[in-house]
Each structure stands twice: as C-alpha cells, then as structure tokens.
Design an enzyme around this catalytic site. Structure first.
Site, PDB file in Angstrom:
ATOM      1  N   ASN A   9      39.395  27.060  42.669  1.00 38.06           N
ATOM      2  CA  ASN A   9      39.200  28.306  42.268  1.00 38.06           C
ATOM      3  C   ASN A   9      39.057  28.005  40.704  1.00 38.06           C
ATOM      4  O   ASN A   9      40.348  27.741  39.956  1.00 38.06           O
ATOM      5  CB  ASN A   9      40.212  29.210  42.424  1.00 38.06           C
ATOM      6  CG  ASN A   9      39.874  30.536  41.957  1.00 38.06           C
ATOM      7  OD1 ASN A   9      39.367  30.646  41.107  1.00 38.06           O
ATOM      8  ND2 ASN A   9      40.721  31.332  42.417  1.00 38.06           N
ATOM      9  N   ARG A  94      35.352  29.170  44.945  1.00 36.50           N
ATOM     10  CA  ARG A  94      35.100  30.291  44.714  1.00 36.50           C
ATOM     11  C   ARG A  94      33.973  30.405  43.488  1.00 36.50           C
ATOM     12  O   ARG A  94      34.284  29.685  42.460  1.00 36.50           O
ATOM     13  CB  ARG A  94      36.540  30.896  44.028  1.00 36.50           C
ATOM     14  CG  ARG A  94      36.348  32.104  43.490  1.00 36.50           C
ATOM     15  CD  ARG A  94      37.392  33.035  42.710  1.00 36.50           C
ATOM     16  NE  ARG A  94      37.312  34.249  42.554  1.00 36.50           N
ATOM     17  CZ  ARG A  94      38.115  34.726  41.523  1.00 36.50           C
ATOM     18  NH1 ARG A  94      39.167  34.144  40.947  1.00 36.50           N
ATOM     19  NH2 ARG A  94      37.913  35.938  40.956  1.00 36.50           N
ATOM     20  N   HIS A 182      35.860  40.283  42.953  1.00 38.82           N
ATOM     21  CA  HIS A 182      37.187  40.198  43.678  1.00 38.82           C
ATOM     22  C   HIS A 182      37.129  40.145  45.244  1.00 38.82           C
ATOM     23  O   HIS A 182      38.098  40.407  46.154  1.00 38.82           O
ATOM     24  CB  HIS A 182      38.212  41.111  43.538  1.00 38.82           C
ATOM     25  CG  HIS A 182      38.737  40.901  41.822  1.00 38.82           C
ATOM     26  ND1 HIS A 182      38.901  42.013  41.306  1.00 38.82           N
ATOM     27  CD2 HIS A 182      39.043  40.022  41.375  1.00 38.82           C
ATOM     28  CE1 HIS A 182      39.438  41.446  40.045  1.00 38.82           C
ATOM     29  NE2 HIS A 182      39.490  40.016  40.093  1.00 38.82           N
ATOM     30  N   HIS A 209      43.686  45.549  43.580  1.00 37.53           N
ATOM     31  CA  HIS A 209      43.668  44.105  43.094  1.00 37.53           C
ATOM     32  C   HIS A 209      44.053  44.292  41.640  1.00 37.53           C
ATOM     33  O   HIS A 209      42.993  44.192  40.935  1.00 37.53           O
ATOM     34  CB  HIS A 209      42.526  43.317  43.533  1.00 37.53           C
ATOM     35  CG  HIS A 209      42.600  41.843  42.948  1.00 37.53           C
ATOM     36  ND1 HIS A 209      42.708  40.784  43.744  1.00 37.53           N
ATOM     37  CD2 HIS A 209      42.557  41.365  41.622  1.00 37.53           C
ATOM     38  CE1 HIS A 209      42.759  39.686  43.223  1.00 37.53           C
ATOM     39  NE2 HIS A 209      42.636  40.027  41.925  1.00 37.53           N
ATOM     40  N   GLY A 211      45.461  42.205  38.667  1.00 37.72           N
ATOM     41  CA  GLY A 211      45.742  40.829  38.417  1.00 37.72           C
ATOM     42  C   GLY A 211      45.299  40.910  36.612  1.00 37.72           C
ATOM     43  O   GLY A 211      45.148  42.038  36.137  1.00 37.72           O
ATOM     44  N   GLY A 213      42.559  39.984  35.951  1.00 42.90           N
ATOM     45  CA  GLY A 213      41.212  40.898  36.073  1.00 42.90           C
ATOM     46  C   GLY A 213      41.758  41.743  37.244  1.00 42.90           C
ATOM     47  O   GLY A 213      42.569  41.684  38.068  1.00 42.90           O
ATOM     48  N   ARG A 242      39.938  42.291  29.153  1.00 45.01           N
ATOM     49  CA  ARG A 242      38.805  43.218  29.336  1.00 45.01           C
ATOM     50  C   ARG A 242      38.760  44.599  29.248  1.00 45.01           C
ATOM     51  O   ARG A 242      39.854  45.207  29.531  1.00 45.01           O
ATOM     52  CB  ARG A 242      37.903  42.884  30.657  1.00 45.01           C
ATOM     53  CG  ARG A 242      37.261  41.479  30.655  1.00 45.01           C
ATOM     54  CD  ARG A 242      36.876  40.914  32.141  1.00 45.01           C
ATOM     55  NE  ARG A 242      37.732  40.089  32.695  1.00 45.01           N
ATOM     56  CZ  ARG A 242      37.906  39.834  33.877  1.00 45.01           C
ATOM     57  NH1 ARG A 242      36.945  40.271  34.714  1.00 45.01           N
ATOM     58  NH2 ARG A 242      38.756  38.963  34.295  1.00 45.01           N
ATOM     59  N   MET A 285      50.871  41.743  31.620  1.00 45.37           N
ATOM     60  CA  MET A 285      51.663  43.171  31.911  1.00 45.37           C
ATOM     61  C   MET A 285      53.417  42.580  31.813  1.00 45.37           C
ATOM     62  O   MET A 285      53.999  43.342  31.507  1.00 45.37           O
ATOM     63  CB  MET A 285      51.515  43.482  33.368  1.00 45.37           C
ATOM     64  CG  MET A 285      52.044  44.808  33.953  1.00 45.37           C
ATOM     65  SD  MET A 285      51.919  46.141  32.837  1.00 45.37           S
ATOM     66  CE  MET A 285      50.187  46.647  33.471  1.00 45.37           C
ATOM     67  N   GLY A 329      48.613  39.704  40.920  1.00 45.18           N
ATOM     68  CA  GLY A 329      49.775  39.894  39.869  1.00 45.18           C
ATOM     69  C   GLY A 329      50.649  40.808  39.663  1.00 45.18           C
ATOM     70  O   GLY A 329      51.774  40.830  39.837  1.00 45.18           O
ATOM     71  N   ILE A 330      49.960  42.043  39.234  1.00 50.90           N
ATOM     72  CA  ILE A 330      50.649  42.981  38.846  1.00 50.90           C
ATOM     73  C   ILE A 330      50.961  43.769  40.007  1.00 50.90           C
ATOM     74  O   ILE A 330      52.112  44.251  40.142  1.00 50.90           O
ATOM     75  CB  ILE A 330      49.761  43.795  37.948  1.00 50.90           C
ATOM     76  CG1 ILE A 330      49.676  42.828  36.662  1.00 50.90           C
ATOM     77  CG2 ILE A 330      50.382  45.232  37.421  1.00 50.90           C
ATOM     78  CD1 ILE A 330      48.555  43.663  35.767  1.00 50.90           C
ATOM     79  N   GLY A 331      50.022  43.903  41.005  1.00 53.61           N
ATOM     80  CA  GLY A 331      50.120  44.989  42.110  1.00 53.61           C
ATOM     81  C   GLY A 331      51.250  44.303  43.026  1.00 53.61           C
ATOM     82  O   GLY A 331      52.123  44.865  43.496  1.00 53.61           O
ATOM     83  N   GLU A 332      51.558  42.884  43.169  1.00 55.21           N
ATOM     84  CA  GLU A 332      52.364  42.280  43.896  1.00 55.21           C
ATOM     85  C   GLU A 332      53.692  42.500  43.418  1.00 55.21           C
ATOM     86  O   GLU A 332      54.626  42.257  43.997  1.00 55.21           O
ATOM     87  CB  GLU A 332      51.956  40.926  44.212  1.00 55.21           C
ATOM     88  CG  GLU A 332      51.040  40.705  45.271  1.00 55.21           C
ATOM     89  CD  GLU A 332      50.359  39.255  45.325  1.00 55.21           C
ATOM     90  OE1 GLU A 332      50.975  38.392  45.180  1.00 55.21           O
ATOM     91  OE2 GLU A 332      49.045  39.154  45.526  1.00 55.21           O
ATOM     92  N   GLU A 380      42.789  34.104  48.410  1.00 54.05           N
ATOM     93  CA  GLU A 380      41.486  34.130  48.321  1.00 54.05           C
ATOM     94  C   GLU A 380      41.323  32.532  48.893  1.00 54.05           C
ATOM     95  O   GLU A 380      40.160  32.383  49.712  1.00 54.05           O
ATOM     96  CB  GLU A 380      41.127  33.729  46.820  1.00 54.05           C
ATOM     97  CG  GLU A 380      41.135  35.654  46.354  1.00 54.05           C
ATOM     98  CD  GLU A 380      41.403  35.532  44.691  1.00 54.05           C
ATOM     99  OE1 GLU A 380      42.147  34.640  44.282  1.00 54.05           O
ATOM    100  OE2 GLU A 380      40.615  36.413  44.065  1.00 54.05           O
TER     101      GLU A 380
HETATM  102  P1  ADP Z   1      44.740  36.264  37.515  1.00 58.33           P
HETATM  103  O1  ADP Z   1      44.651  35.377  38.953  1.00 58.33           O
HETATM  104  O2  ADP Z   1      43.490  37.240  37.610  1.00 58.33           O
HETATM  105  O3  ADP Z   1      44.749  35.283  36.359  1.00 58.33           O
HETATM  106  P2  ADP Z   1      47.258  37.143  38.637  1.00 58.33           P
HETATM  107  O4  ADP Z   1      46.747  37.941  39.818  1.00 58.33           O
HETATM  108  O5  ADP Z   1      47.947  35.767  38.331  1.00 58.33           O
HETATM  109  O6  ADP Z   1      45.993  37.122  37.654  1.00 58.33           O
HETATM  110  O7  ADP Z   1      48.291  38.304  37.466  1.00 58.33           O
HETATM  111  C1  ADP Z   1      48.457  38.100  36.321  1.00 58.33           C
HETATM  112  C2  ADP Z   1      49.159  39.464  35.874  1.00 58.33           C
HETATM  113  O8  ADP Z   1      50.336  39.587  36.744  1.00 58.33           O
HETATM  114  C3  ADP Z   1      49.618  39.227  34.547  1.00 58.33           C
HETATM  115  O9  ADP Z   1      49.357  40.503  33.790  1.00 58.33           O
HETATM  116  C4  ADP Z   1      51.108  39.107  34.730  1.00 58.33           C
HETATM  117  O10 ADP Z   1      51.701  39.595  33.639  1.00 58.33           O
HETATM  118  C5  ADP Z   1      51.250  40.026  35.838  1.00 58.33           C
HETATM  119  N1  ADP Z   1      52.610  39.861  36.453  1.00 58.33           N
HETATM  120  C6  ADP Z   1      52.972  38.609  37.063  1.00 58.33           C
HETATM  121  N2  ADP Z   1      54.455  38.686  37.440  1.00 58.33           N
HETATM  122  C7  ADP Z   1      54.749  40.037  37.181  1.00 58.33           C
HETATM  123  C8  ADP Z   1      56.047  40.500  37.157  1.00 58.33           C
HETATM  124  N3  ADP Z   1      57.179  40.126  37.688  1.00 58.33           N
HETATM  125  N4  ADP Z   1      56.285  41.760  36.606  1.00 58.33           N
HETATM  126  C9  ADP Z   1      55.076  42.385  35.927  1.00 58.33           C
HETATM  127  N5  ADP Z   1      53.724  41.732  35.847  1.00 58.33           N
HETATM  128  C10 ADP Z   1      53.820  40.423  36.440  1.00 58.33           C
END
Ligand code: ADP
Length: 394
Positions: A9, A94, A182, A209, A211, A213, A242, A285, A329-332, A380
């Site tokens: 990926n 991917r 996504h 989703h 992150g 993105g 973006r 974030m 990332g943000i959602g989880e 993914e």
């Molecule tokens: P991508 O795969 O699209 O590059 P991710 O799914 O890894 O992105 O998500 C990255 C985002 O998740 C970033 O904005 C990061 O700051 C946020 N993030 C990761 N861990 C945390 C956390 N513990 N609290 C808040 N935001 C988080």
C-alpha cells in the site's frame, strides 16, 4: 497453495506492507511493516505476531535519496533473506483508482498497467505511487504475479443517480462521475459487521473512515449505496491536508481573479488545505487535540461539523439509520472527535456511552440508543490478501 502473499500500500511518503500465508485465509498477517518518511528521513519498521522485528540488511541506513522503487526492491530482498521460508506467490497492491472499467481485483498485465496510468490525473497523490510499486516489483521479479485491488470498486453497486454530477450528460458518459474511494477499508468493515451486529449488519449502516484521508459510506445489505468522495479523493469531509467539499466557484475565483495556475490550485487543495490549512499548525488530529491554539480548535470544530452534516445527509439514501461505525486513525483513536460528531446527531436518538467511548470499546453507544455506534479497526491488507487468494485459485 503453499506460499505467501505480499500486500503493498504505497502512499506519497510511505510504503505499508504485510505478508500473509496463502493457505490460511483466517490467519492474521505473519509480518506487517512500514517504510515511513520517504523523501525526508526514511525509517523501516516491521513486526511479526510476537512483536517488533530486528531489521538488519538491505533496509538499514536509508537516505533521502532512496526512491519508492529502490525501497521496494530492498524490501523484497529483506523479505527473501529473512522471511523467505515459503515462496512468494503473488503481490497484491492497493490501487486507488480503477475508473469505470476496473470493478474487481485484477491481475496486472501491460494493458492493465497502461489503463491505470491513464487514471493518474484523477488521483495525483496516490495513483502514481501505487503504479510505481507495481513497476518496482516487475523490475526485481518479472515472473511474480501481481494484482491490483481498487479503492473505487466497492462503490460500483451504487445507483446511477448517486454517481451523477449535475453536469451535461456527455461529460458523465465520458466518465466524469462520482467514483468514491476507501473501498478496501469499507469492504473489510462490511465483512466483519455480522460479527458485531448480527442480522442488523445488513441494515442501514454508515461507516466513517476518518484518517488523513477521510470519507463516509452509507451501506445497505453491506453494499455501498452512497459515499462522500466523488470523482477524486478531494471531495466530502475535511481531511488532513485536503479541503473536502468546496464551492467550485472558489476554484474559478482563484484562477481568474488571483491568477493561480492549475498546478498551484492542485497543491493548495491537496496539500495545504484541510486541518493543516485551517489550523496553520498541523495536518494531524492528534497534534491539534494537544494544542491550546484557537486555530486548532476551529479546525477540529470544522472537521466535526462537516462529518456530522455529511453523515446526516446520507441518511435518506438508506432510508434511516441502524448503526454508525468509526474506523481509521481518527475514528479508531479519538474519543473526543467521536463524541463531538455523535453529539450533533443526538436528535436521531443516537446516544453514546461516554465511558465505553473513552475506553474505545467496540460498542460505544448507550443501551438506550436508537442507533448502534461501533469502533472497528480497519484492515485493508486483509482484503487485498483475500482477493489474491481468490485470483490464485482461478
Ligand atoms: P492514513 O492511513 O490515511 O494516512 P490514518 O488512518 O493513519 O491515516 O490516520 C491518521 C490520523 O489519525 C491523523 O490525523 C492522526 O493524528 C490521527 N490519530 C492517530 N492516533 C490518534 C489519537 N490517539 N488521537 C487522535 N488522533 C489520532
């Protein structure tokens, strides 16, 4: 089928990979890893099911001069030297954009590669890197089968109305439509929904989703009915860099009145906007949540408001709402963002359990909530590996 499947990926500054045993569809990846900071200070990390791996050999002492191609060649060498107990049967990639024609995982041929090249302008941040990875593997191991798995493919179940822009129909006919992205993440979440929701998994579900993105997908029968991204991965939610949804008149103004070139507008919209642009501090974030600056707060507020509005705007497409799933990332990881988005949807009877949300439980809605709210990690790579198993068997 004795052997391994490698998933790749590739993003603009990172290569994420995973190695799966082709013979064990239910097993997690044997090895996962990442080369981050490409073009700045590349760092290679990898782990197996026991924990972090030592990473001696071809991936030590990386420099800014190493391109994606060099790094993938070195990654293949590292895997062969240290983890090559079984032959590599296929590499699954991917690929962000499959356009109108590529609606399912596809073995790579020269024709496929040139078709996908033609789609690069539609995903300039991702597609060229995805295709460079395919070429890098071909250069190193020309006989190794490769497959492309498309982020657009999951959304091909949508009704035509969902895919149309209100543009003259000859433009729609030539492919200027909403594709959605996504899809590998949504396919994974759709595959695990029954484990968590039972028969409601086939009901009215919106997956967020969130992150770097970010997008949302409204599903029924675990199929995509509507999504927030469109022709490119710029549309919809506020993202790390973006802009998301934007009045197209802004682009005309930037070009006609401020004299910006198309390339300058592209850089502005893809790299300098979103959380980074609004805060002026960071695209992350996590960084913004740690900041006391009012600009950071404003960027988070905008992210949340756009997410809540987008989610609510998708409900008619699926005639109601049984469950919301947060992922990426943000959602989880961000309980405050989840709480703030859900607070703007309380009029739906959606109620969080604050303690479950703070703990990041799988189910974070209150017992009394009219809508289930879940947090599910996406995967993914598992979707790519599964597609490769199917291709290898046919
Ligand atoms: P991508 O795969 O699209 O590059 P991710 O799914 O890894 O992105 O998500 C990255 C985002 O998740 C970033 O904005 C990061 O700051 C946020 N993030 C990761 N861990 C945390 C956390 N513990 N609290 C808040 N935001 C988080």
């Amino acid at each position: 089928m004795t052997g391994d499947i490698l998933t790749l990926n590739c993003g603009s500054s990172s290569v994420k990979f995973a190695v799966f045993d082709a013979a064990h569809p239910k097993a997690a990846a044997r090895i996962t890893g990442k080369i981050a900071g490409i073009g700045r200070a590349p760092v290679f990390t990898a782990r197996d099911t026991e924990g972090p791996l030592e990473t001696p050999g071809p991936l030590n002492e990386l420099t800014t001069a190493h391109t994606h191609e060099d790094l993938i060649a070195r990654l293949l060498d590292w895997l062969a030297q240290h983890h090559g107990d079984q032959p590599l049967l296929m590499v699954g990639h991917r690929v962000v954009h499959g356009g109108k024609s590529y609606t399912a995982p596809t073995r790579i041929t020269q024709t496929v590669l040139s078709d996908l090249d033609a789609l690069s302008p539609l995903a300039p941040l991702h597609q060229p890197h995805n295709l460079a990875a395919i070429r890098a593997v071909s250069a190193r191991q020309p006989n190794l089968p490769q497959a492309a798995c498309f982020d657009t493919a999951f959304h091909r179940t949508q009704d035509r109305t969902e895919t149309l822009f209100a543009l003259p129909r000859d433009l729609s006919d030539e492919g200027i439509i909403r594709y959605g992205f996504h899809g590998l993440s949504y396919a994974y979440i759709a595959s695990v929904l029954p484990d968590h929701l039972g028969t409601s998994a086939n009901g009215r579900v919106i997956v967020a989703h969130l992150g770097n993105g970010a997008s949302m997908c409204a599903m029924r029968q675990r199929k995509s009915v509507a999504t927030s991204m469109g022709f490119t991965a710029l549309d919809g939610l506020v993202m790390g860099r973006r802009c998301g949804t934007l009045d197209p008149g802004v682009i005309l103004y930037l070009m006609q009145s401020k004299g910006m070139t198309a390339a300058q507008v592209e850089t502005l919209l893809y790299r300098k906007s979103g959380l980074l642009g609004v805060s002026g501090i960071s695209n992350s974030m996590q960084d913004l949540e740690a900041s006391n600056a009012p600009q950071a707060r404003e960027a988070i507020d905008l992210f949340v408001a756009r997410a809540a509005r987008t989610l609510a705007g998708m409900i008619p497409a699926i005639s109601g709402l049984d469950a919301v799933v947060f992922t990426a990332g943000i959602g989880e990881n961000s309980a405050p963002v989840r709480a703030a988005i859900c607070a703007q949807l309380d009029w739906l009877g959606l109620q969080l359990d604050p303690k479950a949300n703070a703990r990041g439980d799988v189910k974070i809605s209150a017992q009394t909530s009219a809508v289930d709210v879940l947090v599910l990690p996406t995967n993914e790579e598992a979707v790519i590996a599964s597609a490769c198993r199917t291709l290898l068997a046919t």
